[in-house]
Design a protein around this motif. Structure first.
Motif, PDB file in Angstrom:
ATOM      1  N   HIS A 127       6.852   7.423   8.249  1.00 43.05           N
ATOM      2  CA  HIS A 127       6.533   6.732   6.993  1.00 43.05           C
ATOM      3  C   HIS A 127       5.191   5.663   7.371  1.00 43.05           C
ATOM      4  CE1 HIS A 127      10.628   7.272   5.430  1.00 43.05           C
ATOM      5  NE2 HIS A 127      11.114   7.031   6.732  1.00 43.05           N
ATOM      6  N   GLY A 128       4.562   5.835   8.164  1.00 39.14           N
ATOM      7  CA  GLY A 128       3.350   5.278   8.401  1.00 39.14           C
ATOM      8  C   GLY A 128       3.290   3.764   8.697  1.00 39.14           C
ATOM      9  N   ALA A 129       2.345   3.220   9.439  1.00 38.56           N
ATOM     10  CA  ALA A 129       2.363   1.854   9.730  1.00 38.56           C
ATOM     11  C   ALA A 129       2.422   0.954   8.849  1.00 38.56           C
ATOM     12  CB  ALA A 129       1.122   1.659  10.663  1.00 38.56           C
ATOM     13  N   ASP A 130       2.011   1.194   7.522  1.00 35.97           N
ATOM     14  CA  ASP A 130       2.229   0.365   6.464  1.00 35.97           C
ATOM     15  C   ASP A 130       3.310   0.692   5.480  1.00 35.97           C
ATOM     16  OD1 ASP A 130       1.554   2.676   5.227  1.00 35.97           O
ATOM     17  OD2 ASP A 130      -0.160   2.296   4.243  1.00 35.97           O
ATOM     18  N   PRO A 135       2.830  12.659   2.297  1.00 31.97           N
ATOM     19  CA  PRO A 135       3.452  13.833   1.860  1.00 31.97           C
ATOM     20  C   PRO A 135       4.760  14.359   2.556  1.00 31.97           C
ATOM     21  CG  PRO A 135       1.072  14.121   2.128  1.00 31.97           C
ATOM     22  CD  PRO A 135       1.646  12.994   2.723  1.00 31.97           C
ATOM     23  N   GLY A 136       6.029  14.197   1.851  1.00 32.70           N
ATOM     24  CA  GLY A 136       7.080  14.599   2.513  1.00 32.70           C
ATOM     25  C   GLY A 136       7.844  13.621   2.949  1.00 32.70           C
ATOM     26  N   PHE A 137       7.249  12.183   3.161  1.00 31.98           N
ATOM     27  CA  PHE A 137       8.008  11.134   3.685  1.00 31.98           C
ATOM     28  C   PHE A 137       7.875   9.831   2.576  1.00 31.98           C
ATOM     29  CE2 PHE A 137       6.575  13.626   7.113  1.00 31.98           C
ATOM     30  CZ  PHE A 137       7.518  13.647   7.925  1.00 31.98           C
ATOM     31  N   PRO A 138       8.959   9.423   2.174  1.00 34.95           N
ATOM     32  CA  PRO A 138       8.876   8.456   1.202  1.00 34.95           C
ATOM     33  C   PRO A 138       8.088   7.254   1.282  1.00 34.95           C
ATOM     34  CG  PRO A 138      11.220   8.542   1.874  1.00 34.95           C
ATOM     35  CD  PRO A 138      10.494   9.667   2.731  1.00 34.95           C
ATOM     36  N   ASN A 139       7.647   6.602   0.320  1.00 39.55           N
ATOM     37  CA  ASN A 139       7.147   5.228   0.397  1.00 39.55           C
ATOM     38  C   ASN A 139       8.149   4.084   0.240  1.00 39.55           C
ATOM     39  OD1 ASN A 139       5.588   2.898   0.015  1.00 39.55           O
ATOM     40  ND2 ASN A 139       4.190   3.705  -1.724  1.00 39.55           N
ATOM     41  N   LEU A 140       8.273   3.343   1.243  1.00 39.18           N
ATOM     42  CA  LEU A 140       9.348   2.377   1.520  1.00 39.18           C
ATOM     43  C   LEU A 140       8.881   1.130   0.782  1.00 39.18           C
ATOM     44  CD1 LEU A 140      10.700   3.389   5.179  1.00 39.18           C
ATOM     45  CD2 LEU A 140      11.183   4.412   2.839  1.00 39.18           C
ATOM     46  N   THR A 141       7.715   0.974   0.350  1.00 40.34           N
ATOM     47  CA  THR A 141       7.621  -0.451  -0.388  1.00 40.34           C
ATOM     48  C   THR A 141       7.746  -0.531  -1.732  1.00 40.34           C
ATOM     49  OG1 THR A 141       5.056   0.199  -0.630  1.00 40.34           O
ATOM     50  CG2 THR A 141       5.795  -0.415   1.558  1.00 40.34           C
TER      51      THR A 141
END
Length: 294
Positions: A127-130, A135-141
């Protein structure tokens, strides 16, 4: 035979060593007294340390030193103090409701600090450090969550995963309408045009006729999961198609690829790796980072 006398430097008064490099002569200067002083001081310190502190190995044991200091005991005592201090807030997080914890500024400060580490160690790879995904992984913010965005829903998703090995895992799949010949190519283009128009109202780069035709195709094939209003269904993990939060991309080509070839995401179950406390902290951390869009 006469012995050659060493040369004395006329400026400093020191004898030379006889070494010369390109006209530069090396002086035979004495070692500064400060060097001897610090060497003696170091020797005295080392002897004192050997006497006072644990130092010399003696087979299966070692000299304990006159002060009797044991670093292992000091570390164990420090860890015990830290565990006792930690237990004060961990017990509250374990027992109190999500709402009660969110309303406590001091507890949330701990959640942000601890959750940041937990997220970095376990979730950031996808999901990335932020936490904004890719692509393929949802934005959790954002406020767009496949299986529900309430704290209880997020906590459960972290526990069971999506299409994971957990017996209670969320199961979801987007069919491959084109590849599996569920829809002909022209119908795929039409329904993609309609879906694209939902998140891009007023777009001029799609044919209005195809948008209108795609609406009927959507009603016949897609509403069972995404709903008649296309706003999704958290019970099925079906995303909202009317916002701008797309996991695999929301441009025309990306939507076309999704409708044609289908999608089946995966999220591991964290029940076996993270404790219930850690999963609750992660849930609170994500809810705190979330910024719902209107």
């Amino acid at each position: 035979m006469a012995v050659e006398q060493p040369e004395r430097d006329s400026y400093t008064g020191y004898l030379t060593t006889g070494h010369e490099w390109n006209g530069l002569k090396e002086l035979n200067t004495p070692v500064p007294r400060a060097v001897y002083f610090f060497l003696i001081l170091t020797f005295v310190f080392s002897v004192g340390y050997w006497v006072l502190m644990p130092a010399w190995p003696l087979g299966v044991t070692y000299t304990k030193g006159l002060l009797g200091i044991d670093q292992r005991n000091l570390v164990a005592a420090s860890l015990q103090d830290a565990a006792q201090e930690r237990s004060v807030w961990t017990k509250r997080i374990e027992t109190e409701s999500f709402a009660a914890i969110q309303s406590d500024a001091r507890l949330m400060a701990i959640v942000r600090e601890t959750g940041h580490t937990l997220f970095g160690n376990n979730c950031a790879a996808c999901h990335g450090a932020d936490a904004k995904g890719g692509p393929g992984f949802p934005n959790l913010t954002t406020g767009s969550w496949l299986w529900g965005g309430k704290p209880e829903d997020i906590f459960n998703t972290i526990r069971v995963g999506i299409n994971s090995t957990h017996p209670d895992t969320h199961v979801g799949q987007m069919p491959a309408f084109g590849r599996d010949q569920m829809l002909p190519r022209q119908d795929v283009i039409k329904v993609v045009s309609y879906v694209y128009s939902l998140s891009h109202p007023g777009a001029t780069d799609v044919d209005p006729a195809k948008v209108e035709a795609g609406k009927a195709i959507f009603a016949a094939n897609c509403v069972a999961c995404h709903g008649a209003d296309a706003k999704g269904n958290p019970e099925l993990g079906a995303p909202n198609l009317t916002d701008r939060d797309w996991i695999y991309g929301g441009d025309f080509n990306a939507i076309d690829t999704t409708v044609w070839g289908g999608r089946q995401g995966h999220m591991p179950t964290w029940e076996g790796r993270l404790s219930a406390l850690d999963r609750k902290i992660l849930t609170l951390y994500l809810v705190d980072k979330r910024t719902p869009r209107p």
